[in-house]
Design an enzyme around this catalytic site. Structure first.
Site, short mmCIF file in Angstrom:
data_model
loop_
_atom_site.label_atom_id
_atom_site.label_comp_id
_atom_site.label_asym_id
_atom_site.label_seq_id
_atom_site.Cartn_x
_atom_site.Cartn_y
_atom_site.Cartn_z
N CYS A 70 -7.88 30.37 -22.41
CA CYS A 70 -6.95 29.50 -21.43
C CYS A 70 -7.42 29.15 -19.99
CB CYS A 70 -5.58 30.67 -21.37
SG CYS A 70 -4.37 29.76 -20.49
N CYS A 107 -6.09 25.89 -21.46
CA CYS A 107 -5.00 25.59 -20.57
C CYS A 107 -5.21 25.07 -19.05
CB CYS A 107 -3.92 26.59 -20.54
SG CYS A 107 -3.78 27.59 -22.34
N LYS A 120 -7.63 22.03 -18.64
CA LYS A 120 -6.88 21.02 -19.24
C LYS A 120 -5.70 20.13 -18.35
CE LYS A 120 -3.83 21.77 -22.20
NZ LYS A 120 -2.97 22.26 -23.26
N TYR A 141 -3.02 19.23 -31.41
CA TYR A 141 -2.46 18.84 -30.09
C TYR A 141 -3.77 18.73 -29.19
CZ TYR A 141 -3.29 23.93 -29.08
OH TYR A 141 -3.78 25.37 -29.02
N GLU A 198 -3.96 15.37 -26.91
CA GLU A 198 -4.17 15.70 -25.44
C GLU A 198 -5.30 15.11 -24.77
OE1 GLU A 198 -1.55 19.87 -24.87
OE2 GLU A 198 -3.66 19.92 -25.13
N HIS A 251 23.16 14.37 -12.66
CA HIS A 251 22.91 12.77 -12.84
C HIS A 251 22.33 12.42 -11.59
CE1 HIS A 251 23.67 8.70 -14.12
NE2 HIS A 251 24.07 8.35 -13.12
N GLU A 291 19.99 15.17 -18.50
CA GLU A 291 21.33 15.22 -18.94
C GLU A 291 21.74 14.71 -20.12
OE1 GLU A 291 23.71 12.00 -16.90
OE2 GLU A 291 21.88 11.34 -15.94
#
Length: 452
Positions: A43, A48, A51, A178, A182, A435, A440
């Protein structure tokens, strides 16, 4: 029986480091840890963290184009890859130093070498020393897998991308998980011409199909030449790069070829089988809910096991192990409703069941909203986002949430809390919207688009 340590940890990644720190620093155990490469594991050093920094770097061309659309006088130059690389290396050095500092302050003795298991209580260090420990924790993680085929020695993996001396003009990425998706988005954002081959019918097979379809559409809109159902048969060097030939007869030359076709545990030659720990499929270490192997004194956490391969999961597993064995606070790590994000452009974030998985368990309602986000619509971009809730018809609980949008990972973390608490669709409905935001839509969808 005399032991040199109460706990010896093999592997200095996120899971192993957390277990060592908690066992030593909070529970007073005598702890040793061996790491053969760099502290921080996949990681921090080659996953992670670097990346995500590359994701940030790749986002600036679009951000600057948006700035121009909003009236800013912006000139977009080229990327100074060497400057970015130097800054990235410096940041990883800082993080590794922080990991080492945390271990030192907790009283963990660190051995910078490879360690292997001899028996239930014995660990051999590469320098020749042998140590005895009451408990052994295996946290060696995994590595990229590259299938063997003619020319496979020419390919790069995700580990190599962070160490490129220069960015290639073109790249072929093989894989549809993934990591492949990515890096396809990252490299495209950095100005590389990207082609992606996936052998199965679609990318990101483990994720919700409707959400993935939008991700694939957006990837193609970014210029990524994405092809599914393509299998590479051979690679050979050629002027300007590497010629890639496929089983369907297609052939082309790419500057670099990157394989992201899965990962395997680092259990090869680790000594576990000789110590009595039978390995599972692909070399994974089978463990029970307490992270304990078939040998009572040997435990395993993180990507080396047959559980969820995510850094936060490994950290929780390591922490729970230390509290259970050394802190008189027995608890098992919770692997239910673990949220995750794929850092494509845009991001795909998810928690809970896909629509197909939920349908297989019983009657459901599906709520979907797909729209152009305000920021990019104003800038004249055609990209869309998606908010999706999968709801159990009987209990009304939200079984799954899937978001495709910029910063989707930030949104899904909050949704994960609500779902962990057992939130129903009516709980979402009773929540007043913020909002104007993309999120939302999660609380304003009133009618299901389909039921099953």
């Amino acid at each position: 029986m005399d032991f040199d340590y109460d706990l010896f940890v093999i592997g200095g990644g996120s899971g192993g480091v957390r277990a060592a720190r908690i066992a030593a620093g909070q529970h007073g155990a005598r702890v040793g840890l061996a790491e053969e490469y760099r502290m921080g594991g996949t990681c921090v050093i080659r996953g992670c963290v670097p990346k995500k920094l590359m994701v940030f770097a790749s986002s600036f061309p679009t951000a600057m184009a948006d700035a121009q659309a909003y009236g800013w006088q912006v000139t977009v130059g080229g990327l100074d890859w060497s400057a970015f690389r130097a800054r990235l290396d410096s940041e990883l050095d800082r993080l590794e130093k922080a990991y080492r500092g945390g271990l030192s302050s907790a009283g963990v003795e660190v051995h910078d070498c490879r360690a292997t298991v001899v028996d239930a209580h014995t660990v051999h260090l590469a320098g020749g020393k042998t140590v005895r420990a009451k408990h052994i924790l295996v946290a060696v993680g995994g590595r990229p897998f590259v299938p063997h085929f003619p020319g496979s020695e020419h390919v790069l993996t995700s580990n190599d991308i962070f160490k490129l001396d220069a960015l290639p003009a073109s790249v072929l990425i093989v894989g549809g998980g993934y990591i492949a998706c990515e890096f396809a988005c990252i490299l495209a954002g950095l100005g590389v011409k990207v082609t992606q081959f996936q052998r199965s019918a679609r990318i990101l097979k483990e994720f919700d199909e409707e959400a993935v379809d939008l991700v694939a559409e957006d990837m193609k809109a970014q210029g990524i030449d994405l092809h599914c159902g393509v299998v590479v048969s051979g690679i050979e060097p050629e002027a300007g790069g590497f010629r890639v030939t496929c089983m369907d007869g297609r052939s082309d030359v790419f500057g670099k070829v990157i394989y992201a076709t899965g990962r395997v545990p680092n259990t090869e030659s680790l000594g576990l089988e000789a110590a009595g720990v039978a390995l599972g499929k692909g070399g994974k270490v089978p463990v029970d809910g307490w992270s304990q192997t078939a040998v009572p004194s040997i435990y395993a956490v993180g990507d080396v096991t047959d559980r969820i391969q995510l850094t936060p999961v490994a950290i929780r597993e390591g922490h729970a192990f230390a509290d259970t064995v050394f802190g008189a606070d027995p608890r098992q790590p919770d692997h239910d409703l673990v949220a995750s994000a794929v850092f494509t452009t845009p991001e795909l974030a998810t928690v809970g069941l896909t629509e197909d998985a939920a349908r297989a368990k019983g009657p459901i309602e599906v709520y979907v909203s797909s729209f152009k986000p305000m920021r990019s619509a104003f800038a004249g971009r055609a990209d869309r986002v998606l908010m999706k809730l999968v709801v159990c018809k009987d209990t009304r609980r939200v079984l799954g949430c899937h978001i495709v949008a910029p910063e989707a990972g930030e949104m899904i973390q909050m949704v994960g809390i609500a779902m962990k608490m057992g939130a129903t669709k009516e709980d979402f409905d009773r929540t007043c919207a913020v909002h104007p935001t993309m999120a939302e839509e999660l609380v304003t969808m009133r009618k299901p688009v389909r039921t099953a």
